[in-house]
Design an enzyme around this catalytic site. Structure first.
Site, PDB file in Angstrom:
ATOM      1  N   PHE A   1       0.879  -1.179   0.000  1.00  0.00           N
ATOM      2  CA  PHE A   1       0.000   0.000   0.000  1.00  0.00           C
ATOM      3  C   PHE A   1       0.914   1.226   0.000  1.00  0.00           C
ATOM      4  O   PHE A   1       1.427   1.622   1.057  1.00  0.00           O
ATOM      5  CB  PHE A   1      -0.818  -0.091   1.294  1.00  0.00           C
TER       6      PHE A   1
ATOM      7  N   GLY B   1       3.153  12.258   5.291  1.00  0.00           N
ATOM      8  CA  GLY B   1       2.820  11.114   6.148  1.00  0.00           C
ATOM      9  C   GLY B   1       1.400  11.244   6.662  1.00  0.00           C
ATOM     10  O   GLY B   1       0.452  10.713   6.080  1.00  0.00           O
TER      11      GLY B   1
ATOM     12  N   GLU C   1      -0.751   3.578   9.846  1.00  0.00           N
ATOM     13  CA  GLU C   1      -2.179   3.644   9.486  1.00  0.00           C
ATOM     14  C   GLU C   1      -2.891   4.777  10.219  1.00  0.00           C
ATOM     15  O   GLU C   1      -4.073   4.668  10.573  1.00  0.00           O
ATOM     16  CB  GLU C   1      -2.846   2.287   9.653  1.00  0.00           C
TER      17      GLU C   1
ATOM     18  N   GLU D   1       4.786   9.412   1.653  1.00  0.00           N
ATOM     19  CA  GLU D   1       6.026   9.963   1.070  1.00  0.00           C
ATOM     20  C   GLU D   1       6.835  10.607   2.182  1.00  0.00           C
ATOM     21  O   GLU D   1       6.310  10.850   3.276  1.00  0.00           O
ATOM     22  CB  GLU D   1       5.684  10.991  -0.025  1.00  0.00           C
TER      23      GLU D   1
HETATM   24  N1  CAA Z   1     -14.034   7.706   3.873  1.00  0.00           N
HETATM   25  C1  CAA Z   1     -14.410   8.275   2.703  1.00  0.00           C
HETATM   26  N2  CAA Z   1     -14.063   9.525   2.333  1.00  0.00           N
HETATM   27  C2  CAA Z   1     -13.307  10.233   3.199  1.00  0.00           C
HETATM   28  C3  CAA Z   1     -12.884   9.721   4.429  1.00  0.00           C
HETATM   29  C4  CAA Z   1     -13.281   8.393   4.770  1.00  0.00           C
HETATM   30  N3  CAA Z   1     -12.915   7.831   5.922  1.00  0.00           N
HETATM   31  N4  CAA Z   1     -12.145  10.639   5.068  1.00  0.00           N
HETATM   32  C5  CAA Z   1     -12.112  11.726   4.272  1.00  0.00           C
HETATM   33  N5  CAA Z   1     -12.808  11.462   3.140  1.00  0.00           N
HETATM   34  C6  CAA Z   1     -13.063  12.385   2.016  1.00  0.00           C
HETATM   35  C7  CAA Z   1     -13.721  13.660   2.538  1.00  0.00           C
HETATM   36  O1  CAA Z   1     -15.119  13.503   2.629  1.00  0.00           O
HETATM   37  C8  CAA Z   1     -13.319  14.667   1.489  1.00  0.00           C
HETATM   38  O2  CAA Z   1     -14.147  14.535   0.369  1.00  0.00           O
HETATM   39  P1  CAA Z   1     -14.967  15.809  -0.222  1.00  0.00           P
HETATM   40  O3  CAA Z   1     -13.902  16.818  -0.542  1.00  0.00           O
HETATM   41  O4  CAA Z   1     -15.671  15.260  -1.409  1.00  0.00           O
HETATM   42  O5  CAA Z   1     -15.866  16.255   0.880  1.00  0.00           O
HETATM   43  C9  CAA Z   1     -11.926  14.190   1.068  1.00  0.00           C
HETATM   44  O6  CAA Z   1     -11.836  12.804   1.449  1.00  0.00           O
HETATM   45  C10 CAA Z   1     -10.822  14.970   1.741  1.00  0.00           C
HETATM   46  O7  CAA Z   1     -11.014  14.828   3.151  1.00  0.00           O
HETATM   47  P2  CAA Z   1     -10.383  15.809   4.204  1.00  0.00           P
HETATM   48  O8  CAA Z   1     -10.579  17.229   3.746  1.00  0.00           O
HETATM   49  O9  CAA Z   1     -10.875  15.397   5.532  1.00  0.00           O
HETATM   50  O10 CAA Z   1      -8.822  15.477   4.075  1.00  0.00           O
HETATM   51  P3  CAA Z   1      -7.606  15.991   4.920  1.00  0.00           P
HETATM   52  O11 CAA Z   1      -6.505  16.299   3.989  1.00  0.00           O
HETATM   53  O12 CAA Z   1      -8.034  17.034   5.899  1.00  0.00           O
HETATM   54  O13 CAA Z   1      -7.130  14.661   5.697  1.00  0.00           O
HETATM   55  C11 CAA Z   1      -6.996  12.979   7.411  1.00  0.00           C
HETATM   56  C12 CAA Z   1      -7.871  13.924   6.553  1.00  0.00           C
HETATM   57  C13 CAA Z   1      -7.977  12.193   8.238  1.00  0.00           C
HETATM   58  C14 CAA Z   1      -6.023  13.733   8.278  1.00  0.00           C
HETATM   59  C15 CAA Z   1      -6.208  12.028   6.466  1.00  0.00           C
HETATM   60  O14 CAA Z   1      -5.243  12.747   5.734  1.00  0.00           O
HETATM   61  C16 CAA Z   1      -5.543  10.885   7.196  1.00  0.00           C
HETATM   62  O15 CAA Z   1      -6.181   9.878   7.509  1.00  0.00           O
HETATM   63  N6  CAA Z   1      -4.210  10.969   7.426  1.00  0.00           N
HETATM   64  C17 CAA Z   1      -3.444   9.839   7.955  1.00  0.00           C
HETATM   65  C18 CAA Z   1      -2.807   9.065   6.814  1.00  0.00           C
HETATM   66  C19 CAA Z   1      -2.518   7.642   7.189  1.00  0.00           C
HETATM   67  O16 CAA Z   1      -3.241   7.006   7.932  1.00  0.00           O
HETATM   68  N7  CAA Z   1      -1.461   7.089   6.590  1.00  0.00           N
HETATM   69  C20 CAA Z   1      -1.146   5.708   6.781  1.00  0.00           C
HETATM   70  C21 CAA Z   1      -0.250   5.235   5.692  1.00  0.00           C
HETATM   71  S1  CAA Z   1      -0.487   3.561   5.240  1.00  0.00           S
HETATM   72  C22 CAA Z   1       0.228   2.599   6.442  1.00  0.00           C
HETATM   73  O17 CAA Z   1       0.585   3.081   7.473  1.00  0.00           O
HETATM   74  C23 CAA Z   1       0.302   1.148   6.159  1.00  0.00           C
HETATM   75  C24 CAA Z   1       1.358   0.452   6.968  1.00  0.00           C
HETATM   76  O18 CAA Z   1       2.493   0.845   7.004  1.00  0.00           O
HETATM   77  C25 CAA Z   1       1.075  -0.740   7.707  1.00  0.00           C
END
Ligand code: CAA
Length: 381
Positions: free
Chosen positions: A123, A131, A363, A127
């Protein structure tokens, strides 16, 4: 309201527990010490149906359901967290392809994930400068004729060096922040898609984490998942489910730690009695099991909602936040119960503690989970 597991859920839990006890637990210390990805175990897990637990049978999935997935994740994590994170990300990738891939992509990749022909999936979202804020990513994807040309790099990508297929995110519209992000599928060894440095980590050392470099990586148009600009929402929806996996994992690591320390406390004699007879130790045991049970129920509730097709964003973040923070506290106490032995590599407590640490980070950090929960409660999004 019914707190009982179904017979099928109990069977899945037992199957995962038996496998973990027999195949993973005896090797977990060696996997940690050598940092070698347990590829044969991953194949065996796929054959037992653990790599496509929410995938329909027509694509080779076991259709066990989200609750069963959570239970199995906890059992695998009790034995070997490095194996468990691979299972979690691989299930997440299979679900993304199932939900957003075209028919060709689904039939090309999902059966290979579920059968174990691919060791795992990856996944590729994060970057080096994006993050917690993936919308600020810099990788780009430009449509040229029938192909997208991807350039940029990714950081901390779990399992990248072994993954048969990767989901990778890049901007198709640089000016558009979240709405300019698209998601693509890339197969192992694709020209221009280079798996780079293998990071040295504090814990979960048997789960490789790599950087990825994309240099004019040319992907057919059909590699796009969903529509152009859907990428951010695809990532967020996938992470909602992924957070159930990590919450389930944290519960498993915490249980492994406190169960070990409790057995130790029953046998460790100080001041002519087992240390379990001291109230200081009893309170650590009582608090740890109580908080882990609360974490388990939160994570299972999120799993239940997802399984029923209901919204579960808030519940998944609550489960991940509480389980990860709890499990870290529990590991701290469990190690303390073993005293000096807890600090030694001869005992598993230091490994559990190191393995657990990242659950509040990947995550979505605990701080991001709180942000998601608060937005949901306040109706800010
Ligand atoms: N489901 C569906 N849509 C969603 C959503 C969800 N859970 N969360 C947000 N959206 C949609 C919003 O509705 C919005 O859509 P519209 O513009 O149409 O209304 C769009 O996405 C943008 O949403 P936000 O404005 O809320 O976005 P944001 O830039 O403010 O970010 C955040 C929100 C929750 C902080 C998000 O950036 C986030 O979750 N950040 C953390 C990233 C993360 O978890 N990274 C993990 C990497 S993978 C990993 O870790 C795997 C591994 O190593 C094991």
């Amino acid at each position: 309201m019914d707190f009982h597991l179904t017979e099928e859920q109990k069977m899945t839990q037992k199957m995962a527990r038996d496998f973990a006890e027999k195949e993973l637990k005896p090797r977990a210390a060696e996997i940690d010490a050598t940092g070698i990805h347990p590829l044969p175990a991953l194949k065996a897990m796929a054959e037992l149906g653990m790599m496509g637990m929410n995938i329909p049978a027509e694509y080779g999935g076991s259709q066990a359901g989200v609750v069963s997935y959570s239970l199995a994740m906890t059992e695998i994590s009790k034995a070997c967290a490095a194996t468990a994170v691979t299972m979690s990300v691989t299930n997440m990738v299979a679900e993304v392809i199932n939900a957003f891939g075209n028919e060709e992509a689904k039939s090309a990749h999902i059966p290979k994930i579920c059968s174990g022909e691919y060791s795992c999936g990856a996944f590729a979202l994060t970057e080096s400068t994006a993050g917690s804020d993936p919308a600020s990513m810099k990788s780009s994807a430009k449509l040229k004729g029938d192909h997208y040309v991807l350039n940029g790099s990714k950081t901390f990508i779990t399992s990248a060096e072994h993954a048969g297929v990767l989901v990778v995110w890049a901007k198709t519209d640089k000016a558009a922040a979240a709405k300019g992000i698209s998601a693509f599928l890339v197969g192992k060894g694709h020209p221009g898609f280079i798996v780079g440095r293998h990071e040295e980590k504090m814990g979960q050392r048997g789960s490789p984490v790599n950087e990825i470099i994309m240099e004019n990586c040319c992907l057919p148009r059909g590699s796009l998942l969903g529509q152009e600009g859907d990428g951010f929402k695809i990532a967020m929806m996938a992470l909602d489910g992924g957070r159930i996996g990590i919450g389930s994992m944290a519960v498993g690591i915490g249980l492994a730690a406190i169960e070990y320390a409790t057995e130790y406390a029953k046998n460790r004699i100080q001041f002519d009695q087992p240390i379990a007879s001291f109230q200081a130790i009893q309170w650590m045991i009582a608090d740890s099991f109580t908080e882990l049970e609360a974490a388990r129920l939160l994570v299972l509730r999120a799993s239940f909602l997802k399984e029923k097709g209901q919204r579960f964003t808030r519940e998944a973040s609550m489960g991940k936040l509480f389980a990860a923070e709890t499990a870290n506290r529990v590991c701290y106490k469990a190690l303390q119960m073993l005293g000096g032995y807890g600090y030694m590599k001869e005992y598993p407590l230091e490994r559990y503690t190191r393995d657990c640490r990242v659950t509040t980070i990947y995550e979505g950090t605990s701080e991001i989970q709180r942000l998601v929960i608060a937005r949901e409660i306040l109706g800010l999004k």
